[in-house]
Design a protein around this motif. Structure first.
Motif, PDB file in Angstrom:
ATOM      1  N   MET A 136      11.712  10.105   2.123  1.00 54.11           N
ATOM      2  CA  MET A 136      10.329  10.331   1.718  1.00 54.11           C
ATOM      3  C   MET A 136      10.244  10.444   0.197  1.00 54.11           C
ATOM      4  SD  MET A 136       8.315  10.444   4.358  1.00 54.11           S
ATOM      5  CE  MET A 136       6.889  11.394   3.814  1.00 54.11           C
ATOM      6  N   ILE A 137       9.093  10.140  -0.377  1.00 58.13           N
ATOM      7  CA  ILE A 137       8.954  10.227  -1.813  1.00 58.13           C
ATOM      8  C   ILE A 137       8.852  11.675  -2.239  1.00 58.13           C
ATOM      9  CG2 ILE A 137       7.799   7.998  -1.944  1.00 58.13           C
ATOM     10  CD1 ILE A 137       5.172   9.429  -2.245  1.00 58.13           C
ATOM     11  N   ASP A 138       9.386  11.953  -3.434  1.00 53.59           N
ATOM     12  CA  ASP A 138       9.288  13.285  -4.007  1.00 53.59           C
ATOM     13  C   ASP A 138       8.066  13.337  -4.897  1.00 53.59           C
ATOM     14  OD1 ASP A 138      11.680  14.212  -2.850  1.00 53.59           O
ATOM     15  OD2 ASP A 138      12.845  13.189  -4.403  1.00 53.59           O
ATOM     16  N   ALA A 139       7.337  14.440  -4.818  1.00 47.91           N
ATOM     17  CA  ALA A 139       6.140  14.586  -5.641  1.00 47.91           C
ATOM     18  C   ALA A 139       6.227  15.889  -6.409  1.00 47.91           C
ATOM     19  CB  ALA A 139       4.887  14.585  -4.770  1.00 47.91           C
ATOM     20  N   PRO A 140       5.797  15.913  -7.679  1.00 48.86           N
ATOM     21  CA  PRO A 140       5.791  17.154  -8.418  1.00 48.86           C
ATOM     22  C   PRO A 140       4.759  18.105  -7.848  1.00 48.86           C
ATOM     23  CG  PRO A 140       4.681  15.398  -9.653  1.00 48.86           C
ATOM     24  CD  PRO A 140       5.292  14.764  -8.451  1.00 48.86           C
ATOM     25  N   ALA A 141       4.926  19.366  -8.175  1.00 47.09           N
ATOM     26  CA  ALA A 141       3.969  20.371  -7.707  1.00 47.09           C
ATOM     27  C   ALA A 141       2.583  20.067  -8.246  1.00 47.09           C
ATOM     28  CB  ALA A 141       4.421  21.754  -8.154  1.00 47.09           C
ATOM     29  N   VAL A 142       1.586  20.326  -7.443  1.00 48.33           N
ATOM     30  CA  VAL A 142       0.204  20.075  -7.826  1.00 48.33           C
ATOM     31  C   VAL A 142      -0.470  21.406  -8.112  1.00 48.33           C
ATOM     32  CG1 VAL A 142      -2.000  19.179  -7.050  1.00 48.33           C
ATOM     33  CG2 VAL A 142       0.098  17.969  -6.468  1.00 48.33           C
ATOM     34  N   SER A 143      -1.164  21.498  -9.223  1.00 47.31           N
ATOM     35  CA  SER A 143      -1.796  22.753  -9.594  1.00 47.31           C
ATOM     36  C   SER A 143      -2.881  23.126  -8.611  1.00 47.31           C
ATOM     37  CB  SER A 143      -2.386  22.639 -11.005  1.00 47.31           C
ATOM     38  OG  SER A 143      -3.352  21.603 -11.053  1.00 47.31           O
ATOM     39  N   ALA A 144      -3.088  24.427  -8.474  1.00 49.10           N
ATOM     40  CA  ALA A 144      -4.078  24.926  -7.528  1.00 49.10           C
ATOM     41  C   ALA A 144      -5.449  24.358  -7.845  1.00 49.10           C
ATOM     42  CB  ALA A 144      -4.104  26.448  -7.569  1.00 49.10           C
ATOM     43  N   GLY A 145      -6.154  23.969  -6.820  1.00 47.18           N
ATOM     44  CA  GLY A 145      -7.523  23.480  -6.988  1.00 47.18           C
ATOM     45  C   GLY A 145      -7.628  21.987  -7.201  1.00 47.18           C
ATOM     46  N   LYS A 146      -6.518  21.314  -7.527  1.00 50.17           N
ATOM     47  CA  LYS A 146      -6.553  19.870  -7.732  1.00 50.17           C
ATOM     48  C   LYS A 146      -6.568  19.174  -6.369  1.00 50.17           C
ATOM     49  CE  LYS A 146      -4.176  18.109 -11.084  1.00 50.17           C
ATOM     50  NZ  LYS A 146      -3.074  17.572 -11.925  1.00 50.17           N
ATOM     51  N   THR A 147      -7.409  18.160  -6.202  1.00 55.26           N
ATOM     52  CA  THR A 147      -7.505  17.460  -4.923  1.00 55.26           C
ATOM     53  C   THR A 147      -7.443  15.957  -5.140  1.00 55.26           C
ATOM     54  OG1 THR A 147      -9.916  17.238  -4.948  1.00 55.26           O
ATOM     55  CG2 THR A 147      -8.989  19.293  -4.020  1.00 55.26           C
ATOM     56  N   SER A 148      -6.966  15.253  -4.122  1.00 54.77           N
ATOM     57  CA  SER A 148      -6.956  13.789  -4.199  1.00 54.77           C
ATOM     58  C   SER A 148      -8.371  13.246  -4.250  1.00 54.77           C
ATOM     59  CB  SER A 148      -6.195  13.206  -3.009  1.00 54.77           C
ATOM     60  OG  SER A 148      -6.783  13.601  -1.781  1.00 54.77           O
ATOM     61  N   ASP A 149      -9.315  13.917  -3.607  1.00 59.28           N
ATOM     62  CA  ASP A 149     -10.701  13.446  -3.635  1.00 59.28           C
ATOM     63  C   ASP A 149     -11.233  13.375  -5.058  1.00 59.28           C
ATOM     64  OD1 ASP A 149     -10.794  13.157  -0.906  1.00 59.28           O
ATOM     65  OD2 ASP A 149     -11.821  15.054  -0.536  1.00 59.28           O
ATOM     66  N   ALA A 150     -10.860  14.358  -5.885  1.00 57.76           N
ATOM     67  CA  ALA A 150     -11.328  14.369  -7.273  1.00 57.76           C
ATOM     68  C   ALA A 150     -10.731  13.198  -8.050  1.00 57.76           C
ATOM     69  CB  ALA A 150     -10.966  15.693  -7.935  1.00 57.76           C
ATOM     70  N   VAL A 151      -9.445  12.927  -7.827  1.00 51.76           N
ATOM     71  CA  VAL A 151      -8.807  11.802  -8.514  1.00 51.76           C
ATOM     72  C   VAL A 151      -9.409  10.484  -8.026  1.00 51.76           C
ATOM     73  CG1 VAL A 151      -6.628  10.706  -9.115  1.00 51.76           C
ATOM     74  CG2 VAL A 151      -6.682  13.158  -8.625  1.00 51.76           C
ATOM     75  N   LEU A 152      -9.583  10.350  -6.728  1.00 54.08           N
ATOM     76  CA  LEU A 152     -10.163   9.130  -6.174  1.00 54.08           C
ATOM     77  C   LEU A 152     -11.563   8.889  -6.723  1.00 54.08           C
ATOM     78  CD1 LEU A 152      -8.932   9.637  -2.514  1.00 54.08           C
ATOM     79  CD2 LEU A 152      -8.245   7.756  -4.013  1.00 54.08           C
ATOM     80  N   ASP A 153     -12.327   9.948  -6.888  1.00 60.78           N
ATOM     81  CA  ASP A 153     -13.670   9.816  -7.447  1.00 60.78           C
ATOM     82  C   ASP A 153     -13.611   9.268  -8.868  1.00 60.78           C
ATOM     83  OD1 ASP A 153     -16.611  10.362  -7.346  1.00 60.78           O
ATOM     84  OD2 ASP A 153     -16.082  11.706  -9.006  1.00 60.78           O
ATOM     85  N   ARG A 154     -12.648   9.743  -9.659  1.00 53.27           N
ATOM     86  CA  ARG A 154     -12.510   9.215 -11.031  1.00 53.27           C
ATOM     87  C   ARG A 154     -12.152   7.734 -11.005  1.00 53.27           C
ATOM     88  NH1 ARG A 154      -9.357  13.942 -12.028  1.00 53.27           N
ATOM     89  NH2 ARG A 154      -7.456  12.684 -12.308  1.00 53.27           N
ATOM     90  N   LEU A 155     -11.300   7.347 -10.060  1.00 48.56           N
ATOM     91  CA  LEU A 155     -10.849   5.957 -10.009  1.00 48.56           C
ATOM     92  C   LEU A 155     -11.976   4.992  -9.646  1.00 48.56           C
ATOM     93  CD1 LEU A 155      -7.367   6.402  -8.270  1.00 48.56           C
ATOM     94  CD2 LEU A 155      -7.867   6.138 -10.710  1.00 48.56           C
ATOM     95  N   THR A 156     -12.996   5.469  -8.962  1.00 47.19           N
ATOM     96  CA  THR A 156     -14.120   4.591  -8.625  1.00 47.19           C
ATOM     97  C   THR A 156     -14.910   4.178  -9.863  1.00 47.19           C
ATOM     98  OG1 THR A 156     -15.668   6.422  -8.265  1.00 47.19           O
ATOM     99  CG2 THR A 156     -14.382   5.670  -6.359  1.00 47.19           C
ATOM    100  N   ARG A 157     -14.698   4.882 -10.975  1.00 48.61           N
ATOM    101  CA  ARG A 157     -15.490   4.607 -12.193  1.00 48.61           C
ATOM    102  C   ARG A 157     -14.793   3.694 -13.178  1.00 48.61           C
ATOM    103  NH1 ARG A 157     -15.899  10.773 -13.023  1.00 48.61           N
ATOM    104  NH2 ARG A 157     -16.767  11.438 -11.037  1.00 48.61           N
TER     105      ARG A 157
END
Length: 446
Positions: free
Chosen positions: A1-22
């Protein structure tokens, strides 16, 4: 499986995906240049993938991959799958060998692609496909099942230089504003996934589409394994019979409901016949045919607030088909499964569709089977038909229709109408017309 760094509290994929739509003014802008630029900066993960089965076509792509995945997993293979769109969560698009990609890994990969791309224009599908390739490249697997997003020739997935196999499901009119107005033109775009020396398996095709596909295969030197010439199938009382030059195989009834799913299952068997090194023996193929699962393909809903709104004995079903060919396939299945003998009962529809689709063509086949229809706008989708417009299309197709403010309101109205004195058998309600509507229903209904 891929290794991922720790994600800070409150960060969501939905927020990143929303930025990518722009990052691009258009949702769809078919081209390979932008994704090729990003993949080059990322070190070409598309060159480090497991053997790829690349699938294009109009209808049945997801179901075909569901059957293939079930077969391969029955043979103990490590399988990755890339599909779109998702129904409830974006994570559904990226299935790694251990299951759907997890939140931390997804965020890390999306942010990496976002940083490497910078402010340069790139569509949402292109940048997220690049992120998926990164995920797949770092997850050891035996095979990757890769679905095109739209078309084929200029689809972001078509950067894979030499797949193990290509497959083209039945081609029909859809997305004409992007792929052209004719069946031949659409087939030409789908044929763009073919590669020299790589076998292409095709499902049943209209003669005009088949001619285009075969001509392209001959032009580039791609072996062509075509339904009706190289392989065939026929429905049997217990399932279906598959036949090619290697003989006849009796298969069970597919795990997905409907005569059109026999087409998809048979195409999966034809693909399996070309993947000899993967150990797909008769037992694995039969187990995969019978055990495949794919949400929102004539899926019965058995719990949740929508089901709770129904009278005793009523049924609630969900289907994501969304173009005229899908409407015809759905109607054929309903006639076969629901409209004969003891299974017969009144059918009501809850319907919503994007304004890019041929609404009347989808509904015409369903009209003779339908008692009444409630039309809804698909929540959160700017391209949705309004409830009033959708109801108008239904009336044009000959269905008694009215707009409703929500899916729940639509279900409640149909239930109230259907329990009036003399209404007879309990009804079936089918929610249909769009995968986006299906996803909303699955999300909101739990």
């Amino acid at each position: 499986m891929i290794d991922a760094p720790a994600v800070s509290a409150g960060k969501t994929s939905d927020a990143v995906l929303d930025r990518l739509t722009r990052l691009h003014p258009k949702v769809i802008d078919l081209s390979l240049g932008r994704v090729e630029r990003l993949l080059d900066r990322l070190g070409h993960p598309e060159a480090r993938l497991a053997p790829v089965v690349h699938v294009a076509g109009t209808n049945g792509k997801g179901s075909l991959l569901a059957f293939l995945r079930a077969m391969l997993e029955a043979a103990d293979k490590r399988v990755q799958v890339y599909t779109s769109p998702h129904l409830v969560r974006f994570h559904e698009r990226i299935r790694l060998t251990g299951g759907l990609i997890d939140e931390a890994a997804l965020i890390a990969l999306l942010e990496r692609c976002e940083a490497v791309n910078g402010p340069e224009p790139i569509t949402f599908f292109e940048v997220t496909t690049a992120a998926a390739f990164l995920a797949f490249a770092d997850d050891p697997a035996d095979i990757l099942l890769l679905e095109t997003g739209l078309g084929g020739r200029l689809d972001a997935t078509n950067v894979v230089g030499r797949p193990r196999l290509t497959a083209i499901t039945p081609v029909a009119l859809d997305h004409q504003q992007f792929l052209g107005p004719s069946l031949e033109g659409i087939a030409r775009e789908k044929a763009g996934i073919m590669k020299p020396g790589v076998t292409c398996v095709t499902g049943p095709q209209e003669p005009a589409a088949l001619e285009v596909l075969e001509a392209r295969a001959n032009e580039i030197g791609a072996p062509f394994f075509a339904h009706g010439r190289d392989w065939a199938f026929a429905t049997t009382p217990g399932g279906f019979r598959y036949e090619d030059a290697n003989g006849v195989r009796e298969l069970p009834k597919p795990g997905l409901l409907g005569s059109h799913q026999i087409v998809n299952a048979a195409l999966a068997v034809a693909c399996a016949a070309q993947l000899g090194e993967f150990g797909l023996d008769g037992a694995a193929i039969a187990k995969g045919v019978a055990g495949a699962n794919w949400p929102a393909r004539l899926q019965r809903l058995t719990k949740g607030p929508l089901v709770d709104a129904l009278p005793q004995g009523w049924e609630l079903w969900l289907d994501g088909g969304h173009n005229p060919a899908a409407g015809q396939a759905l109607a054929a299945t309903l006639k076969e499964e629901w409209m004969e003998g003891e299974a017969c009962r009144p059918l009501d529809l809850v319907y919503g569709m994007l304004d890019t689709k041929v609404a009347a063509g989808y509904l015409e086949a369903l009209a003779p089977l339908t008692r009444a229809l409630q039309a809804v706008r698909i929540p959160g989708e700017a391209a949705s038909l309004s409830a009033e417009a959708a109801a108008g299309h239904a009336r044009t197709a000959g269905i008694d229709a009215a707009p409703a403010a929500s899916v729940l309101t639509a279900v409640q109205r149909l239930a109230q109408e259907g329990i009036e004195p003399g209404s007879g058998k309990p009804h079936r309600i089918l929610i249909c017309g769009s995968l986006y509507l299906a996803g909303h229903v699955l999300s909101e209904n739990g």
